[in-house]
Design an enzyme around this catalytic site. Structure first.
Site, PDB file in Angstrom:
ATOM      1  N   ASN A 211       0.847  -1.192   0.000  1.00 23.16           N
ATOM      2  CA  ASN A 211       0.000   0.000   0.000  1.00 23.16           C
ATOM      3  C   ASN A 211       0.886   1.247   0.000  1.00 23.16           C
ATOM      4  O   ASN A 211       2.106   1.148   0.015  1.00 23.16           O
ATOM      5  CB  ASN A 211      -0.955  -0.020   1.202  1.00 23.16           C
ATOM      6  N   ASP A 280      -4.121  -5.827   4.944  1.00 18.46           N
ATOM      7  CA  ASP A 280      -5.298  -6.577   5.394  1.00 18.46           C
ATOM      8  C   ASP A 280      -5.358  -7.969   4.778  1.00 18.46           C
ATOM      9  O   ASP A 280      -5.899  -8.897   5.359  1.00 18.46           O
ATOM     10  CB  ASP A 280      -6.570  -5.794   5.057  1.00 18.46           C
ATOM     11  N   LYS A 290       8.999 -17.216 -10.407  1.00 17.31           N
ATOM     12  CA  LYS A 290       8.335 -16.050 -10.981  1.00 17.31           C
ATOM     13  C   LYS A 290       7.158 -16.495 -11.858  1.00 17.31           C
ATOM     14  O   LYS A 290       7.321 -17.381 -12.702  1.00 17.31           O
ATOM     15  CB  LYS A 290       9.343 -15.253 -11.817  1.00 17.31           C
ATOM     16  N   PHE A 324      -4.443   3.805  14.510  1.00 14.00           N
ATOM     17  CA  PHE A 324      -4.686   4.814  13.480  1.00 14.00           C
ATOM     18  C   PHE A 324      -5.838   4.330  12.617  1.00 14.00           C
ATOM     19  O   PHE A 324      -6.044   3.122  12.469  1.00 14.00           O
ATOM     20  CB  PHE A 324      -3.435   5.031  12.617  1.00 14.00           C
ATOM     21  N   LYS A 338     -13.848   1.475  15.732  1.00  9.06           N
ATOM     22  CA  LYS A 338     -12.562   0.785  15.828  1.00  9.06           C
ATOM     23  C   LYS A 338     -12.064   0.738  17.275  1.00  9.06           C
ATOM     24  O   LYS A 338     -11.579  -0.279  17.753  1.00  9.06           O
ATOM     25  CB  LYS A 338     -11.544   1.541  14.962  1.00  9.06           C
ATOM     26  N   LYS A 342     -11.669  -2.928  18.910  1.00  3.94           N
ATOM     27  CA  LYS A 342     -10.301  -3.404  19.157  1.00  3.94           C
ATOM     28  C   LYS A 342      -9.852  -3.167  20.599  1.00  3.94           C
ATOM     29  O   LYS A 342      -8.714  -3.448  20.946  1.00  3.94           O
ATOM     30  CB  LYS A 342      -9.320  -2.741  18.178  1.00  3.94           C
TER      31      LYS A 342
HETATM   32  O1  C5P Z   1      -9.230  -1.860  10.900  1.00  2.00           O
HETATM   33  P1  C5P Z   1      -8.251  -0.908  10.353  1.00  2.00           P
HETATM   34  O2  C5P Z   1      -7.249  -1.536   9.425  1.00  2.00           O
HETATM   35  O3  C5P Z   1      -8.780   0.354   9.756  1.00  2.00           O
HETATM   36  O4  C5P Z   1      -7.480  -0.441  11.687  1.00  2.00           O
HETATM   37  C1  C5P Z   1      -6.397   0.360  11.653  1.00  2.00           C
HETATM   38  C2  C5P Z   1      -5.554   0.137  12.866  1.00  2.00           C
HETATM   39  O5  C5P Z   1      -5.392  -1.256  13.135  1.00  2.00           O
HETATM   40  C3  C5P Z   1      -4.154   0.665  12.616  1.00  2.00           C
HETATM   41  O6  C5P Z   1      -3.648   1.147  13.848  1.00  2.00           O
HETATM   42  C4  C5P Z   1      -3.433  -0.561  12.115  1.00  2.00           C
HETATM   43  O7  C5P Z   1      -2.044  -0.454  12.367  1.00  2.00           O
HETATM   44  C5  C5P Z   1      -4.065  -1.688  12.894  1.00  2.00           C
HETATM   45  N1  C5P Z   1      -4.163  -2.962  12.138  1.00  2.00           N
HETATM   46  C6  C5P Z   1      -3.543  -4.098  12.634  1.00  2.00           C
HETATM   47  N2  C5P Z   1      -3.632  -5.283  11.950  1.00  2.00           N
HETATM   48  C7  C5P Z   1      -4.320  -5.362  10.790  1.00  2.00           C
HETATM   49  C8  C5P Z   1      -4.966  -4.229  10.297  1.00  2.00           C
HETATM   50  C9  C5P Z   1      -4.851  -3.042  10.976  1.00  2.00           C
HETATM   51  O8  C5P Z   1      -2.911  -4.036  13.678  1.00  2.00           O
HETATM   52  N3  C5P Z   1      -4.383  -6.518  10.156  1.00  2.00           N
END
Ligand code: C5P
Length: 401
Positions: A211, A280, A290, A324, A338, A342
Site C-alpha cells: 500500500n 489486510d 516467478k 490509526f 474501531k 479493538k
Molecule cells: O481496521 P483498520 O485496518 O482500519 O485499523 C487500523 C488500525 O489497526 C491501525 O492502527 C493498524 O495499524 C491496525 N491494524 C492491525 N492489523 C491489521 C490491520 C490493521 O494491527 N491486520
C-alpha cells in the site's frame, strides 16, 4: 516562567546569508518567550547585520572571534558550549553545513558547536540550486544520521531572484520548533512500541502487494517519543526513511512478520502505537518461481491477515493501545467503532482523501478520539506536530485515570 525555573539558554549561531535579518526577528521572539539568547556570528553574517543589532535585542554580548581575548574572558567558547540547552544555527549556509558535517572547526561558531553536548537544530537557507545540490543534501543526511535536528527551508521567492525551496522558515516557525525540541522529558517512564510503514505480501519472488504508506507518521512518532525521553522500539515495514537514532529498530516485511515482532516486544512495553498500514490481505499462495506472463486474466486469491491490534486488545494487561484509522468517510464514527471493537485507548483518524492528509505527505489533518468519548479535531499540521499532539493527549488521558 516562574522565577524558580532556570532560564533556558538558546545559543544561536548566525551564518552569512541574506536571511540573517530574519534571525533578528527570531531573537526578539525568543527573548519575549523568556529564553536567554547567546549569539555567535560568523564573519559572513557580520557583512549582513551588525553584532550591535543582535547585542541590543538579546541583551547579551555577541561572540564573533575565537582569538579575541576580551570576548574569550567575557563569554568563553567552552562556556557557551556548556550553557546551551539548545544550539540553533539559523540561517545555516551551505558552507557552514559542509564544515560541520566534515568536522571542520575553523571559526568560533563551528568550534563551539563541536564542543557542545546540547541538541542541535540546523535551519538551512540558501539559493534553491544550492539546496538541491547533492553534496549539501548528503551533508544534511549525515547530520541527521548523527542526531542533529534540521528544518526544511520554506518555498517562495528567494532573495537571489529565483523561486523555490531555500527561504529561511518564518521566525515564529523556528521558535515553535525550538520550543518543541526543548519540551520536558515527560515520557521518560514510558517504553513505547511503535509500528510504521506498509507491509509487502509476496506473490512470487519478484512481485508483492503493498500500500502507499510512507512510514512518515510512525517515524515522526518515534522522533517525538525519543525527544521526550521514552524508550522506543520501532517495528517498521519497508520505507525509504532513515531509521531514527536512539530507537531499537526491528525491520519486517509481511504482516505476519510484523505480528510476530510486535507480540515478541509487547510484554516489555507500556504502550503500543500502531501507525503501520498493516496489509489486510495476503495471497493465499506465494509462487516459488516467478509467475510467467500469459494471455488472458489472472486471478489472485487473497486471505485475510490477522488483526494485530485487535489481538493486543484482547490481552491489554495495563498497557495502552493507540490505533490509526485511515478513512475516506464518516471519520469519527468509524474511529469510535474501531476503538470499541479493538479495545483501544485512543484512535487517530485521518481522512486520506483530503488534501494535506494521509499517505506520503509531510502533513496530516487528524481527529483524535479516546475511550472517554472525547473527540478532538486538529487542523492541518506537520506529522511532527501531530506526533507531539498524540503524546500530549496520551499523557493527559493517562493522568485522569
Ligand atoms: O481496521 P483498520 O485496518 O482500519 O485499523 C487500523 C488500525 O489497526 C491501525 O492502527 C493498524 O495499524 C491496525 N491494524 C492491525 N492489523 C491489521 C490491520 C490493521 O494491527 N491486520
Amino acid at each position: 516562567m516562574s522565577s524558580a525555573e532556570k532560564q533556558r539558554v538558546v545559543v544561536l549561531g548566525v551564518s552569512g546569508g541574506i536571511a540573517c535579518y530574519k534571525a533578528v526577528e527570531l531573537v526578539r521572539i525568543l527573548v519575549r518567550t523568556g529564553f536567554k539568547v547567546q549569539i555567535i556570528m560568523t564573519r559572513g553574517a557580520m557583512e549582513f547585520v551588525t553584532p550591535l543589532t543582535f547585542q541590543t535585542l538579546s541583551g547579551n554580548p555577541v561572540a564573533t572571534e575565537t582569538f579575541n581575548l576580551t570576548q574569550e574572558s567575557e563569554i568563553g567558547h567552552i562556556n557557551l558550549a556548556d550553557a546551551a540547552d539548545l544550539f540553533v544555527i539559523a540561517p545555516a549556509t551551505a558552507n557552514v553545513i559542509g564544515k560541520i558535517s566534515n568536522g571542520i572547526a575553523d571559526d568560533l561558531l563551528t568550534t563551539v558547536l563541536m564542543a557542545t553536548k546540547a541538541p542541535v537544530l540546523i535551519v538551512p537557507a540558501m539559493n534553491v540550486h544550492m539546496y538541491d545540490n547533492p553534496i549539501l543534501q548528503e551533508n544534511l543526511r549525515k547530520l541527521r544520521r548523527i542526531g542533529y535536528h534540521t528544518m526544511e527551508p520554506a518555498e517562495g521567492f528567494l532573495a537571489c531572484g529565483y523561486e523555490g525551496k531555500g527561504r529561511l522558515p518564518d521566525a515564529e516557525k523556528i521558535a515553535e520548533e525550538i520550543e518543541r525540541l526543548l519540551k520536558k522529558k515527560d515520557l521518560s517512564t514510558e517504553r513505547v512500541l511503535i509500528t510504521a510503514g506498509p507491509n509487502r505480501e509476496p506473490l512470487d519472488p519478484v512481485r508483492y502487494i503493498s500500500n502507499r504508506s510512507s512510514g512518515k507518521m510512525g517515524y515522526a512518532l518515534v522522533r517525538a517519543a525519543l525527544r521526550r525521553g521514552a524508550d522506543v522500539t520501532l517495528v517498521t515495514g519497508p520505507t525509504a526513511l532513515e531509521p531514527p537514532i536512539g530507537a531499537r529498530v526491528v525491520a519486517v516485511t509481511t504482516a505476519a512478520e510484523m505480528r510476530e515482532a510486535v507480540l515478541r516486544e509487547y510484554p516489555n512495553c507500556t504502550a503500543v502505537i500502531m501507525a503501520a498500514a498493516v496489509a489486510d490481505y495476503r495471497p493465499v499462495m506465494a509462487a516459488e518461481k516467478k509467475i510467467k506472463r500469459s494471455h488472458g486474466a489472472v486471478e489472485l486469491r487473497l486471505e485475510p491477515n490477522p488483526d494485530i491490534l485487535k489481538e493486543l486488545g484482547q490481552s491489554k494487561d495495563g498497557k495502552w493501545l493507540v490505533g490509526f484509522a485511515a478513512e475516506t468517510e464518516d471519520l469519527t464514527a468509524n474511529a469510535q467503532k474501531k476503538l470499541r471493537e479493538k479495545n483501544l485507548d485512543m484512535v487517530i483518524a485521518n481522512n486520506v482523501a483530503e488534501e494535506g492528509s494521509g499517505f506520503d505527505g509531510d502533513t496530516n489533518i487528524a481527529t483524535i478520539v479516546d475511550r472517554t468519548g472525547a473527540i478532538r479535531s486538529l487542523p492541518l499540521m506537520s506529522k511532527d506536530d501531530l506526533a507531539d499532539r498524540v503524546f500530549d493527549h496520551y499523557l493527559a488521558l493517562k493522568s485522569r485515570r
